[in-house]
Design a protein around this motif. Structure first.
Motif, PDB file in Angstrom:
ATOM      1  N   LEU A  12       0.829  -1.205   0.000  1.00 43.94           N
ATOM      2  CA  LEU A  12       0.000   0.000   0.000  1.00 43.94           C
ATOM      3  C   LEU A  12       0.863   1.255   0.000  1.00 43.94           C
ATOM      4  CD1 LEU A  12      -2.670   1.520   0.240  1.00 43.94           C
ATOM      5  CD2 LEU A  12      -2.551   1.187   2.731  1.00 43.94           C
ATOM      6  N   ASN A  13       1.909   1.277   0.826  1.00 45.50           N
ATOM      7  CA  ASN A  13       2.812   2.429   0.850  1.00 45.50           C
ATOM      8  C   ASN A  13       3.465   2.647  -0.512  1.00 45.50           C
ATOM      9  OD1 ASN A  13       2.307   2.943   3.573  1.00 45.50           O
ATOM     10  ND2 ASN A  13       4.055   1.743   4.276  1.00 45.50           N
ATOM     11  N   LEU A  14       3.889   1.560  -1.141  1.00 41.38           N
ATOM     12  CA  LEU A  14       4.502   1.676  -2.472  1.00 41.38           C
ATOM     13  C   LEU A  14       3.494   2.170  -3.497  1.00 41.38           C
ATOM     14  CD1 LEU A  14       6.598  -1.638  -2.551  1.00 41.38           C
ATOM     15  CD2 LEU A  14       7.490   0.692  -2.261  1.00 41.38           C
ATOM     16  N   ALA A  15       2.259   1.687  -3.388  1.00 44.20           N
ATOM     17  CA  ALA A  15       1.226   2.096  -4.335  1.00 44.20           C
ATOM     18  C   ALA A  15       0.901   3.581  -4.197  1.00 44.20           C
ATOM     19  CB  ALA A  15      -0.028   1.252  -4.134  1.00 44.20           C
ATOM     20  N   ILE A  16       0.794   4.042  -2.963  1.00 41.85           N
ATOM     21  CA  ILE A  16       0.512   5.464  -2.726  1.00 41.85           C
ATOM     22  C   ILE A  16       1.645   6.323  -3.272  1.00 41.85           C
ATOM     23  CG2 ILE A  16       0.275   7.222  -0.930  1.00 41.85           C
ATOM     24  CD1 ILE A  16      -1.214   5.080   0.743  1.00 41.85           C
ATOM     25  N   ALA A  37       4.442   6.993 -11.080  1.00 46.48           N
ATOM     26  CA  ALA A  37       5.243   5.828 -11.432  1.00 46.48           C
ATOM     27  C   ALA A  37       4.365   4.596 -11.645  1.00 46.48           C
ATOM     28  CB  ALA A  37       6.275   5.540 -10.338  1.00 46.48           C
ATOM     29  N   LEU A  38       4.858   3.683 -12.437  1.00 47.90           N
ATOM     30  CA  LEU A  38       4.250   2.372 -12.609  1.00 47.90           C
ATOM     31  C   LEU A  38       4.673   1.488 -11.433  1.00 47.90           C
ATOM     32  CD1 LEU A  38       2.958   0.104 -14.531  1.00 47.90           C
ATOM     33  CD2 LEU A  38       5.315  -0.244 -15.319  1.00 47.90           C
ATOM     34  N   LEU A  39       3.761   0.668 -10.923  1.00 53.41           N
ATOM     35  CA  LEU A  39       4.098  -0.271  -9.853  1.00 53.41           C
ATOM     36  C   LEU A  39       3.833  -1.696 -10.313  1.00 53.41           C
ATOM     37  CD1 LEU A  39       4.853  -1.125  -6.955  1.00 53.41           C
ATOM     38  CD2 LEU A  39       2.467  -0.700  -6.309  1.00 53.41           C
ATOM     39  N   LEU A  40       4.883  -2.529 -10.300  1.00 51.26           N
ATOM     40  CA  LEU A  40       4.716  -3.963 -10.517  1.00 51.26           C
ATOM     41  C   LEU A  40       4.884  -4.657  -9.172  1.00 51.26           C
ATOM     42  CD1 LEU A  40       5.976  -6.212 -13.380  1.00 51.26           C
ATOM     43  CD2 LEU A  40       6.199  -6.965 -11.010  1.00 51.26           C
ATOM     44  N   HIS A  41       3.865  -5.368  -8.762  1.00 48.25           N
ATOM     45  CA  HIS A  41       3.827  -6.024  -7.453  1.00 48.25           C
ATOM     46  C   HIS A  41       3.709  -7.530  -7.648  1.00 48.25           C
ATOM     47  CE1 HIS A  41       2.688  -6.976  -3.347  1.00 48.25           C
ATOM     48  NE2 HIS A  41       1.528  -7.465  -3.763  1.00 48.25           N
ATOM     49  N   ILE A  42       4.627  -8.289  -7.072  1.00 44.59           N
ATOM     50  CA  ILE A  42       4.621  -9.739  -7.216  1.00 44.59           C
ATOM     51  C   ILE A  42       3.748 -10.367  -6.140  1.00 44.59           C
ATOM     52  CG2 ILE A  42       6.025 -11.833  -7.218  1.00 44.59           C
ATOM     53  CD1 ILE A  42       8.336 -10.164  -8.303  1.00 44.59           C
ATOM     54  N   SER A  43       2.813 -11.203  -6.576  1.00 49.81           N
ATOM     55  CA  SER A  43       1.915 -11.876  -5.648  1.00 49.81           C
ATOM     56  C   SER A  43       2.016 -13.395  -5.842  1.00 49.81           C
ATOM     57  CB  SER A  43       0.480 -11.368  -5.808  1.00 49.81           C
ATOM     58  OG  SER A  43      -0.329 -11.825  -4.740  1.00 49.81           O
ATOM     59  N   THR A  44       1.018 -14.130  -5.392  1.00 49.24           N
ATOM     60  CA  THR A  44       1.180 -15.560  -5.203  1.00 49.24           C
ATOM     61  C   THR A  44      -0.078 -16.364  -5.499  1.00 49.24           C
ATOM     62  OG1 THR A  44       1.645 -17.232  -3.479  1.00 49.24           O
ATOM     63  CG2 THR A  44       0.604 -15.215  -2.771  1.00 49.24           C
ATOM     64  N   ASP A  45       0.107 -17.636  -5.768  1.00 50.19           N
ATOM     65  CA  ASP A  45      -0.991 -18.581  -5.914  1.00 50.19           C
ATOM     66  C   ASP A  45      -1.753 -18.792  -4.606  1.00 50.19           C
ATOM     67  OD1 ASP A  45       1.644 -19.855  -5.286  1.00 50.19           O
ATOM     68  OD2 ASP A  45       0.381 -21.600  -4.907  1.00 50.19           O
ATOM     69  N   TYR A  46      -1.169 -18.427  -3.483  1.00 46.01           N
ATOM     70  CA  TYR A  46      -1.809 -18.647  -2.185  1.00 46.01           C
ATOM     71  C   TYR A  46      -3.036 -17.759  -1.967  1.00 46.01           C
ATOM     72  CZ  TYR A  46       1.619 -21.851  -0.145  1.00 46.01           C
ATOM     73  OH  TYR A  46       2.394 -22.945   0.141  1.00 46.01           O
ATOM     74  N   VAL A  47      -3.319 -16.874  -2.896  1.00 49.88           N
ATOM     75  CA  VAL A  47      -4.561 -16.097  -2.774  1.00 49.88           C
ATOM     76  C   VAL A  47      -5.774 -16.958  -3.148  1.00 49.88           C
ATOM     77  CG1 VAL A  47      -3.397 -13.903  -3.198  1.00 49.88           C
ATOM     78  CG2 VAL A  47      -4.419 -15.153  -5.121  1.00 49.88           C
ATOM     79  N   PHE A  48      -5.528 -18.175  -3.654  1.00 48.87           N
ATOM     80  CA  PHE A  48      -6.596 -19.117  -3.986  1.00 48.87           C
ATOM     81  C   PHE A  48      -6.552 -20.320  -3.042  1.00 48.87           C
ATOM     82  CE2 PHE A  48      -5.506 -17.298  -8.301  1.00 48.87           C
ATOM     83  CZ  PHE A  48      -6.607 -16.454  -8.361  1.00 48.87           C
ATOM     84  N   ASP A  49      -7.697 -20.987  -2.902  1.00 42.56           N
ATOM     85  CA  ASP A  49      -7.756 -22.115  -1.962  1.00 42.56           C
ATOM     86  C   ASP A  49      -7.407 -23.457  -2.595  1.00 42.56           C
ATOM     87  OD1 ASP A  49     -10.017 -22.813  -3.432  1.00 42.56           O
ATOM     88  OD2 ASP A  49     -11.440 -22.220  -1.867  1.00 42.56           O
ATOM     89  N   ALA A  79      -6.342  -0.571  -5.479  1.00 44.27           N
ATOM     90  CA  ALA A  79      -7.152   0.580  -5.078  1.00 44.27           C
ATOM     91  C   ALA A  79      -6.360   1.881  -5.064  1.00 44.27           C
ATOM     92  CB  ALA A  79      -7.753   0.331  -3.694  1.00 44.27           C
ATOM     93  N   ALA A  80      -5.064   1.814  -4.784  1.00 41.34           N
ATOM     94  CA  ALA A  80      -4.280   3.029  -4.557  1.00 41.34           C
ATOM     95  C   ALA A  80      -3.464   3.486  -5.750  1.00 41.34           C
ATOM     96  CB  ALA A  80      -3.347   2.827  -3.357  1.00 41.34           C
ATOM     97  N   CYS A  81      -3.231   2.597  -6.723  1.00 41.45           N
ATOM     98  CA  CYS A  81      -2.347   2.968  -7.846  1.00 41.45           C
ATOM     99  C   CYS A  81      -2.995   2.562  -9.166  1.00 41.45           C
ATOM    100  CB  CYS A  81      -0.985   2.280  -7.693  1.00 41.45           C
ATOM    101  SG  CYS A  81       0.197   2.688  -8.989  1.00 41.45           S
ATOM    102  N   ARG A  82      -3.287   3.541  -9.984  1.00 42.97           N
ATOM    103  CA  ARG A  82      -3.940   3.253 -11.264  1.00 42.97           C
ATOM    104  C   ARG A  82      -3.029   2.461 -12.185  1.00 42.97           C
ATOM    105  NH1 ARG A  82      -3.706   5.491 -16.213  1.00 42.97           N
ATOM    106  NH2 ARG A  82      -2.268   7.087 -15.442  1.00 42.97           N
ATOM    107  N   ARG A  83      -1.778   2.856 -12.295  1.00 44.87           N
ATOM    108  CA  ARG A  83      -0.835   2.205 -13.214  1.00 44.87           C
ATOM    109  C   ARG A  83      -0.115   1.067 -12.479  1.00 44.87           C
ATOM    110  NH1 ARG A  83       3.229   5.820 -14.679  1.00 44.87           N
ATOM    111  NH2 ARG A  83       3.626   4.700 -16.611  1.00 44.87           N
ATOM    112  N   HIS A  84      -0.832  -0.031 -12.312  1.00 43.28           N
ATOM    113  CA  HIS A  84      -0.251  -1.145 -11.566  1.00 43.28           C
ATOM    114  C   HIS A  84      -0.282  -2.428 -12.382  1.00 43.28           C
ATOM    115  CE1 HIS A  84      -4.569  -1.815 -10.671  1.00 43.28           C
ATOM    116  NE2 HIS A  84      -4.228  -3.095 -10.670  1.00 43.28           N
TER     117      HIS A  84
END
Length: 300
Positions: A85-89, A96-108, A140-145
């Motif tokens: 969130l801090n990076l996105a804000i 700036a563009l934000l690329l955020h790495i996430s994970t398969d663990y968001v699914f069950d 929610a915080a960064c349009r260019r993500h």
């Protein structure tokens, strides 16, 4: 014109791959590790963005210890939700563009077909919930993500499932391998190259069609037994005797955190929009085993 890219989490598994990667001449990466930037500290995030004026931020930082997250939910949320969130804000404030790495663990793991990017989130444990919250904060915080989900990441220089299998084999120890988890093994080197390519294209195109959530994973699909077998096949070629392997259900290990039984992600959207093919994880795994086999001793 050369564009600065702040790479956060530069000492992690993907961060090290990003350090080793080839970058386009028009992108200038600035690598920041946890000592230089704790992304949960909003003031420092803002200060460093003001200093470097990045065109893009690549967030490879995370609280990635899945089991430890169960006993330290505050730590997991600080790194996996508050930090992004801090990076996105900051990215939004500096254009700036934000690329955020996430994970398969968001699914069950209950879907049983490759998860599309728009499937509803359904995390099982604290780690997954913290990463899902981070995705939502970024969107929610960064349009260019660009949110890039991946799975079963491995490399030659970090602790991971493949390394554990190799170390057991070299130690002459029998193996119990989970037989009821299937996923998308992903080489950190390929993931790093893909993230760089996505940033480069998004900075040139800057089209809203590219923004949003994407998947980037290796193929073919494999269960833990198949992944372990690939490690042991290459280890044998390196002169290491094959240990006994016993298939067991995940419940055998009674881990604190639940794991999705199906971690297969559909990356067709990424291929369509960015032209990135799905990487074959097997050559990278063989190379990793060859690196480990050249080491004199198994790390304690």
């Amino acid at each position: 014109m050369v564009a600065t890219v702040l790479v956060v989490g530069a000492n992690g598994q993907v961060g090290r791959a990003l350090r080793a990667a080839s970058w386009p001449a028009d992108l200038a990466p600035v690598f920041l590790d946890r000592r230089q930037l704790d992304i949960a500290d909003a003031r420092t995030v803002c200060s460093l963005c003001q200093m470097h004026k990045p065109a893009a931020i690549l967030n490879a930082a995370a609280f990635s210890h899945v089991d430890k997250a169960e006993s330290d939910p505050e730590g997991a949320l600080a790194a996996n939700r508050l930090g992004p969130l801090n990076l996105a804000i900051a990215a939004e404030a500096h254009g700036a563009l934000l690329l955020h790495i996430s994970t398969d663990y968001v699914f069950d793991g209950s879907l049983r077909i490759p998860y599309p990017v728009d499937h509803p989130l359904s995390p099982l444990g604290v780690y997954g919930r913290s990463k899902a919250a981070g995705e939502q904060a970024v969107a929610a915080a960064c349009r260019r993500h660009l949110i890039v989900r991946t799975a079963w990441v491995f490399s030659a220089w970090a602790g991971n499932f493949a390394r554990l299998v190799f170390d057991r084999a070299r130690g002459g120890l029998p193996l119990k391998v989970v037989s009821d988890q299937t996923g998308s093994p992903t080489p950190a080197t390929d993931l790093a190259a893909a993230c760089i390519a996505m940033i480069a294209q998004a900075l040139q195109d800057d089209s809203s069609r590219l923004f949003g959530t994407h998947h980037y994973v290796g193929g073919p699909i494999a269960d833990r037994l198949a992944l372990a077998a690939a490690v042991l096949d290459e280890a044998e070629r390196q002169g290491i005797a094959r240990p006994d392997v016993t298939p067991v259900p995940a419940s055998t290990f009674a881990a604190p955190a639940p794991r999705p039984a199906w971690s297969v992600l559909d990356m067709s959207k990424t291929t369509e929009l960015f032209g990135l093919p799905q990487p074959d994880w097997r050559p990278a795994l063989a190379e990793a085993v060859q690196v480990w086999a050249r080491e004199k001793e198994t790390p304690a």
